[in-house]
Write a protein that holds these residues in place. Structure first.
Motif, PDB file in Angstrom:
ATOM      1  N   GLY A   1       0.808  -1.808   0.184  1.00  0.00           N
ATOM      2  CA  GLY A   1       0.005   0.369  -0.171  1.00  0.00           C
ATOM      3  C   GLY A   1       0.595   1.432  -0.355  1.00  0.00           C
ATOM      4  N   ARG A   2       1.860   1.162   0.262  1.00  0.00           N
ATOM      5  CA  ARG A   2       2.821   2.549   0.014  1.00  0.00           C
ATOM      6  C   ARG A   2       4.058   2.207  -1.995  1.00  0.00           C
ATOM      7  NH1 ARG A   2       6.536   1.080   4.621  1.00  0.00           N
ATOM      8  NH2 ARG A   2       7.682   3.279   4.238  1.00  0.00           N
TER       9      ARG A   2
ATOM     10  N   ALA B   1       4.117 -10.271  -2.079  1.00  0.00           N
ATOM     11  CA  ALA B   1       4.129 -11.661  -1.593  1.00  0.00           C
ATOM     12  C   ALA B   1       4.770 -11.861  -0.174  1.00  0.00           C
ATOM     13  CB  ALA B   1       5.063 -13.078  -2.629  1.00  0.00           C
ATOM     14  N   ARG B   2       6.216 -11.214   0.146  1.00  0.00           N
ATOM     15  CA  ARG B   2       6.877 -10.816   1.435  1.00  0.00           C
ATOM     16  C   ARG B   2       6.027 -10.579   2.410  1.00  0.00           C
ATOM     17  NH1 ARG B   2       9.969  -9.308   5.206  1.00  0.00           N
ATOM     18  NH2 ARG B   2      11.545 -10.368   5.605  1.00  0.00           N
ATOM     19  N   ILE B   3       5.728  -8.862   2.270  1.00  0.00           N
ATOM     20  CA  ILE B   3       4.939  -8.518   3.127  1.00  0.00           C
ATOM     21  C   ILE B   3       4.001  -9.065   4.250  1.00  0.00           C
ATOM     22  CG2 ILE B   3       6.299  -6.838   2.609  1.00  0.00           C
ATOM     23  CD1 ILE B   3       3.069  -5.655   1.491  1.00  0.00           C
ATOM     24  N   ARG B   4       3.172  -9.913   3.460  1.00  0.00           N
ATOM     25  CA  ARG B   4       2.072 -10.464   3.739  1.00  0.00           C
ATOM     26  C   ARG B   4       2.142 -11.901   4.529  1.00  0.00           C
ATOM     27  NH1 ARG B   4       0.381  -7.032   0.054  1.00  0.00           N
ATOM     28  NH2 ARG B   4      -1.551  -6.301   0.076  1.00  0.00           N
ATOM     29  N   GLU B   5       3.157 -12.504   4.552  1.00  0.00           N
ATOM     30  CA  GLU B   5       3.802 -13.663   5.333  1.00  0.00           C
ATOM     31  C   GLU B   5       3.738 -13.498   6.978  1.00  0.00           C
ATOM     32  OE1 GLU B   5       7.697 -14.540   4.455  1.00  0.00           O
ATOM     33  OE2 GLU B   5       7.395 -15.371   2.521  1.00  0.00           O
ATOM     34  N   HIS B   6       3.554 -13.957   7.585  1.00  0.00           N
ATOM     35  CA  HIS B   6       2.830 -13.879   9.394  1.00  0.00           C
ATOM     36  C   HIS B   6       3.385 -13.679   9.092  1.00  0.00           C
ATOM     37  CE1 HIS B   6       0.866 -15.186  12.582  1.00  0.00           C
ATOM     38  NE2 HIS B   6       2.088 -15.570  12.781  1.00  0.00           N
ATOM     39  N   GLY B   7       4.572 -13.789   9.522  1.00  0.00           N
ATOM     40  CA  GLY B   7       6.151 -13.192  10.546  1.00  0.00           C
ATOM     41  C   GLY B   7       6.006 -11.457   9.817  1.00  0.00           C
TER      42      GLY B   7
ATOM     43  N   LEU C   1       2.180  -7.984  10.275  1.00  0.00           N
ATOM     44  CA  LEU C   1       2.021  -6.868  10.986  1.00  0.00           C
ATOM     45  C   LEU C   1       2.836  -6.156  11.506  1.00  0.00           C
ATOM     46  CD1 LEU C   1      -0.177  -6.272  13.326  1.00  0.00           C
ATOM     47  CD2 LEU C   1       0.943  -6.850  15.169  1.00  0.00           C
ATOM     48  N   ASP C   2       4.151  -6.039  11.131  1.00  0.00           N
ATOM     49  CA  ASP C   2       5.238  -4.901  11.700  1.00  0.00           C
ATOM     50  C   ASP C   2       5.067  -4.588  10.299  1.00  0.00           C
ATOM     51  OD1 ASP C   2       6.156  -5.671  14.029  1.00  0.00           O
ATOM     52  OD2 ASP C   2       8.114  -7.125  13.334  1.00  0.00           O
ATOM     53  N   GLU C   3       5.121  -5.036   9.345  1.00  0.00           N
ATOM     54  CA  GLU C   3       4.637  -3.620   8.057  1.00  0.00           C
ATOM     55  C   GLU C   3       3.146  -2.638   8.246  1.00  0.00           C
ATOM     56  OE1 GLU C   3       6.094  -3.388   5.017  1.00  0.00           O
ATOM     57  OE2 GLU C   3       7.546  -4.684   4.728  1.00  0.00           O
TER      58      GLU C   3
ATOM     59  N   VAL D   1       0.713   1.983   8.473  1.00  0.00           N
ATOM     60  CA  VAL D   1      -0.379   2.697   8.924  1.00  0.00           C
ATOM     61  C   VAL D   1       0.347   4.723   9.180  1.00  0.00           C
ATOM     62  CG1 VAL D   1      -1.941   2.885  10.483  1.00  0.00           C
ATOM     63  CG2 VAL D   1      -1.938   1.076   9.551  1.00  0.00           C
ATOM     64  N   LYS D   2       1.323   3.614  10.555  1.00  0.00           N
ATOM     65  CA  LYS D   2       2.189   5.332  10.836  1.00  0.00           C
ATOM     66  C   LYS D   2       2.548   6.506   9.721  1.00  0.00           C
ATOM     67  CE  LYS D   2       5.506   3.573  13.280  1.00  0.00           C
ATOM     68  NZ  LYS D   2       7.108   2.694  14.034  1.00  0.00           N
ATOM     69  N   ASP D   3       3.285   5.471   8.668  1.00  0.00           N
ATOM     70  CA  ASP D   3       3.960   6.674   7.708  1.00  0.00           C
ATOM     71  C   ASP D   3       2.273   7.221   6.670  1.00  0.00           C
ATOM     72  OD1 ASP D   3       5.161   7.066   5.582  1.00  0.00           O
ATOM     73  OD2 ASP D   3       4.210   6.128   3.906  1.00  0.00           O
ATOM     74  N   GLU D   4       1.360   6.926   6.850  1.00  0.00           N
ATOM     75  CA  GLU D   4       0.206   7.130   6.225  1.00  0.00           C
ATOM     76  C   GLU D   4      -0.332   8.581   7.992  1.00  0.00           C
ATOM     77  OE1 GLU D   4      -2.841   7.623   3.082  1.00  0.00           O
ATOM     78  OE2 GLU D   4      -1.486   6.294   3.532  1.00  0.00           O
TER      79      GLU D   4
END
Length: 296
Positions: free
Chosen positions: A30-31, A202-208, A211-213, A218-221
């Motif tokens: 999303g960024r 795909a990587r940023i949607r991995e379980h680990g 959440l951090d992503e 959100v903080k960036d937005e």
């Protein structure tokens, strides 16, 4: 970060392998790619983006080569005209996973002094520091340079060749004392093809990672730079959901954030932690009363 630095971000390539799209605007998580890179170098004193102006997550200075399309070296030369710090970070705009820790290592490796975690031919007076990828290749667009040395080398190339366009970027460090930084391979992962974009998404949607992503996005937005312990907030949400009612979780975490904001800039992460502690204690007392009522 103890060493002050400026940053040059190259965002003016043709992106031919992506069909000529505006690559810095392509989103991962999303960024836009450009915003992700700007987040990694957010502590730069001045950030110069070489490319066509567009909306960004934080203020930058825009510039452009006299003749766009000549490759990285003319872009670096254009950006250097606006740099003031003694150390300059040079980045491409398509690094979705570049981290602030690697930026810090690069910048501090250029500074004169000890750096046990780098490999440099000359242990002092380093003029450049570059990330080395998993295959051992130097990534010269994930690098930090002594500004005066970078200007000197570009002037030398202009004197010898009269034009920087289409020259290989590897010529840049030919005359520089350079440190090689072994970073996480993802720090130098760049998005040249749609397959690269798909792999990054795909990587940023991995379980680990998801959440951090998401929290970072959100903080960036919202323009928030406050770093908080997400584990504390998740524990609070769990206590509120189990001890009170499921909708209490998001409402309570919102109220904790609001309370921390009222504490002002001096509160910082500690204000969030204290508000979360109080709310969690309240949720536990609420749950205890419910259990006592059920027992009665």
């Amino acid at each position: 970060m103890t060493t002050s630095y400026d940053a040059i971000v190259l965002a003016g390539g043709a992106a031919r392998r992506l069909g000529g799209v505006d690559k810095p605007a392509v989103t991962v998580g999303g960024r836009p790619l450009l915003d992700r890179v700007l987040g990694a170098c957010r502590h730069a004193g001045r950030t110069v983006v070489v490319g066509d102006p567009r909306s960004t997550s934080r203020p930058v200075r825009w510039t452009r080569e006299e003749q766009p399309g000549g490759g990285p070296l003319p872009g670096i030369d254009a950006g250097l005209r606006h740099v003031e710090a003694e150390v300059v970070l040079v980045l491409s705009a398509d690094l979705p996973f570049l981290g602030e820790a690697t930026v810090r290592r690069l910048v501090e490796a250029v500074d004169v002094g000890d750096a046990a975690d780098v490999d440099a031919a000359d242990g002092t007076d380093r003029e450049a520091a570059v990330v080395v990828d998993a295959e051992g290749r130097e990534q010269l667009l994930v690098a930090a340079y002594r500004t005066a040395s970078l200007r000197r080398e570009l002037s030398r190339m202009l004197h010898d060749r009269r034009d920087l366009a289409h020259l290989p970027v590897r010529l840049l460090t030919k005359g520089l004392r350079t440190a090689r930084i072994d970073a996480d391979p993802l720090d130098s992962f760049d998005c040249d093809t749609w397959e690269d974009i798909a792999a990054a998404r795909a990587r940023i949607r991995e379980h680990g990672n998801v959440l951090d992503e998401w929290i970072t996005a959100v903080k960036d937005e919202l323009g928030i730079e406050l770093d908080v312990d997400t584990g504390v907030l998740l524990d609070l949400a769990r206590d509120a959901a189990h001890g009170v009612a499921r909708p209490a979780a998001p409402l309570t975490t919102f109220l904790v954030g609001y309370a921390a904001a009222r504490a002002g800039a001096d509160g910082g992460p500690e204000a969030v932690a204290e508000a979360a502690r109080k709310a969690a204690a309240l949720a536990n007392r609420w749950a205890a009363e419910s259990e006592q009522g059920d027992a009665g």
